[in-house]
Scaffold this motif. Structure first.
Motif, PDB file in Angstrom:
ATOM      1  N   ASN A   1       0.829  -1.154  -0.087  1.00 23.54           N
ATOM      2  CA  ASN A   1       0.162   0.115  -0.033  1.00 23.54           C
ATOM      3  C   ASN A   1       0.777   1.064   0.002  1.00 23.54           C
ATOM      4  N   ASP A   2       0.258   2.373  -0.283  1.00 24.52           N
ATOM      5  CA  ASP A   2       0.772   3.601  -0.353  1.00 24.52           C
ATOM      6  C   ASP A   2       2.427   3.495  -1.129  1.00 24.52           C
ATOM      7  N   LEU A   3       2.347   2.936  -2.391  1.00 19.15           N
ATOM      8  CA  LEU A   3       3.389   2.912  -3.148  1.00 19.15           C
ATOM      9  C   LEU A   3       3.993   4.194  -3.324  1.00 19.15           C
ATOM     10  N   LEU A   4       5.498   3.907  -3.396  1.00 16.55           N
ATOM     11  CA  LEU A   4       6.181   5.215  -3.687  1.00 16.55           C
ATOM     12  C   LEU A   4       7.081   4.908  -5.008  1.00 16.55           C
ATOM     13  N   PRO A   5       7.398   5.925  -5.679  1.00 13.87           N
ATOM     14  CA  PRO A   5       8.485   5.716  -6.956  1.00 13.87           C
ATOM     15  C   PRO A   5       9.545   4.777  -6.622  1.00 13.87           C
ATOM     16  N   GLU A   6      10.068   4.955  -5.357  1.00 16.44           N
ATOM     17  CA  GLU A   6      11.475   4.326  -5.067  1.00 16.44           C
ATOM     18  C   GLU A   6      11.047   2.721  -4.788  1.00 16.44           C
ATOM     19  N   ASP A   7       9.674   2.345  -4.610  1.00 16.83           N
ATOM     20  CA  ASP A   7       9.457   1.070  -4.655  1.00 16.83           C
ATOM     21  C   ASP A   7       9.388   0.288  -5.989  1.00 16.83           C
ATOM     22  N   THR A   8       9.802   0.849  -6.951  1.00 13.42           N
ATOM     23  CA  THR A   8       9.962   0.313  -8.167  1.00 13.42           C
ATOM     24  C   THR A   8      11.155  -0.546  -8.267  1.00 13.42           C
ATOM     25  N   ALA A   9      10.837  -1.776  -8.660  1.00 13.25           N
ATOM     26  CA  ALA A   9      11.891  -2.997  -8.554  1.00 13.25           C
ATOM     27  C   ALA A   9      11.420  -4.168  -8.973  1.00 13.25           C
ATOM     28  N   THR A  10      11.983  -5.207  -9.254  1.00 16.08           N
ATOM     29  CA  THR A  10      11.767  -6.531  -9.548  1.00 16.08           C
ATOM     30  C   THR A  10      11.549  -7.102  -8.306  1.00 16.08           C
ATOM     31  N   TYR A  11      10.483  -7.639  -7.921  1.00 13.27           N
ATOM     32  CA  TYR A  11      10.165  -8.325  -6.528  1.00 13.27           C
ATOM     33  C   TYR A  11      10.362  -9.848  -6.811  1.00 13.27           C
ATOM     34  N   TYR A  12      11.006 -10.586  -5.830  1.00 14.08           N
ATOM     35  CA  TYR A  12      11.201 -12.001  -5.877  1.00 14.08           C
ATOM     36  C   TYR A  12      10.615 -12.705  -4.438  1.00 14.08           C
ATOM     37  N   CYS A  13       9.989 -13.691  -4.633  1.00 18.76           N
ATOM     38  CA  CYS A  13       9.795 -14.718  -3.236  1.00 18.76           C
ATOM     39  C   CYS A  13      11.046 -15.729  -3.367  1.00 18.76           C
ATOM     40  N   ALA A  14      11.189 -16.106  -2.034  1.00 17.78           N
ATOM     41  CA  ALA A  14      12.196 -17.219  -2.067  1.00 17.78           C
ATOM     42  C   ALA A  14      11.814 -17.964  -0.622  1.00 17.78           C
ATOM     43  N   ALA A  15      12.158 -19.097  -0.630  1.00 17.87           N
ATOM     44  CA  ALA A  15      11.939 -20.055   0.291  1.00 17.87           C
ATOM     45  C   ALA A  15      13.210 -20.598   1.301  1.00 17.87           C
ATOM     46  N   CYS A  16      13.023 -20.828   2.273  1.00 20.16           N
ATOM     47  CA  CYS A  16      14.177 -21.240   3.265  1.00 20.16           C
ATOM     48  C   CYS A  16      13.824 -22.294   4.047  1.00 20.16           C
ATOM     49  N   HIS A  17      14.265 -23.659   3.962  1.00 20.71           N
ATOM     50  CA  HIS A  17      13.790 -24.511   4.915  1.00 20.71           C
ATOM     51  C   HIS A  17      14.237 -24.511   6.357  1.00 20.71           C
ATOM     52  N   SER A  18      13.309 -24.699   7.274  1.00 19.54           N
ATOM     53  CA  SER A  18      13.805 -24.595   8.552  1.00 19.54           C
ATOM     54  C   SER A  18      13.048 -25.727   9.433  1.00 19.54           C
ATOM     55  N   TYR A  19      13.653 -26.460  10.626  1.00 19.26           N
ATOM     56  CA  TYR A  19      12.917 -27.042  11.480  1.00 19.26           C
ATOM     57  C   TYR A  19      12.045 -26.331  12.532  1.00 19.26           C
ATOM     58  N   PHE A  20      12.324 -24.862  12.471  1.00 18.93           N
ATOM     59  CA  PHE A  20      11.697 -24.280  13.354  1.00 18.93           C
ATOM     60  C   PHE A  20      10.418 -23.549  12.975  1.00 18.93           C
ATOM     61  N   GLN A  21       9.443 -23.500  13.522  1.00 23.84           N
ATOM     62  CA  GLN A  21       8.037 -22.776  13.256  1.00 23.84           C
ATOM     63  C   GLN A  21       8.224 -21.261  13.171  1.00 23.84           C
TER      64      GLN A  21
ATOM     65  N   MET B   1      16.042 -12.202   7.247  1.00 23.34           N
ATOM     66  CA  MET B   1      15.984 -11.169   5.981  1.00 23.34           C
ATOM     67  C   MET B   1      17.335 -11.228   5.444  1.00 23.34           C
ATOM     68  N   SER B   2      17.973 -12.325   5.339  1.00 20.81           N
ATOM     69  CA  SER B   2      19.110 -12.282   4.621  1.00 20.81           C
ATOM     70  C   SER B   2      18.944 -13.366   3.401  1.00 20.81           C
ATOM     71  N   PRO B   3      19.070 -12.619   2.318  1.00 22.08           N
ATOM     72  CA  PRO B   3      19.012 -13.468   0.895  1.00 22.08           C
ATOM     73  C   PRO B   3      19.882 -14.757   0.847  1.00 22.08           C
ATOM     74  N   TYR B   4      20.920 -14.497   1.628  1.00 19.39           N
ATOM     75  CA  TYR B   4      21.854 -15.937   1.498  1.00 19.39           C
ATOM     76  C   TYR B   4      21.314 -17.264   2.191  1.00 19.39           C
ATOM     77  N   ASP B   5      20.232 -16.885   3.001  1.00 21.30           N
ATOM     78  CA  ASP B   5      19.702 -18.148   3.740  1.00 21.30           C
ATOM     79  C   ASP B   5      18.655 -18.759   2.861  1.00 21.30           C
TER      80      ASP B   5
END
Length: 127
Positions: A84-104, A109-113
């Protein structure tokens, strides 16, 4: 084969809203924390939001906190990013990513994970 597919991007005016979707297939979504990242031309990949396996915990980048909301529906193998309330600086390619974890409660916030990535969806905020 694990796969993530983003959708919902597009052109929107400043102040407008978009809802991005991320569809998961080939793996059990509720075994994974999910992150949303974005990258603009000439800039580094930036963490936007993350949500734990259970959906009970989330975190946001400073630039989007209070404007974006991440959610998930494990039964539908879907993750969402309400913007919501999008700004010009929000312009980008948006990616979703998945990180397996044993903890619920785990999220990151690190892309390397993250080891499964979607192909991205373009969001352009302009008048």
């Amino acid at each position: 084969q694990p796969q993530l597919v983003e959708s919902g991007g597009g052109l929107v005016q400043p102040g407008g809203s978009l809802r991005l979707s991320c569809a998961a297939s080939g793996f059990t979504l509720d075994d994974y924390a999910i992150g949303w990242f974005r990258q603009a031309p000439g800039k580094e990949r930036e963490a936007v939001a993350t949500i734990s396996r259970s959906g009970d915990y989330s975190n946001y980048g400073d630039a989007v906190s209070g404007r974006f909301t991440v959610s998930r529906d494990n039964a539908k193998n879907m993750v969402y990013l309400q913007m919501n309330d999008l700004l010009p600086e929000d312009t980008a390619t948006y990616y979703c990513a998945a990180c397996h974890s044993y903890f619920q409660a785990y999220y990151s916030m690190s892309p390397y994970d993250y080891d499964v990535w979607g192909q991205g969806t373009q969001v352009t905020v302009a008048s």
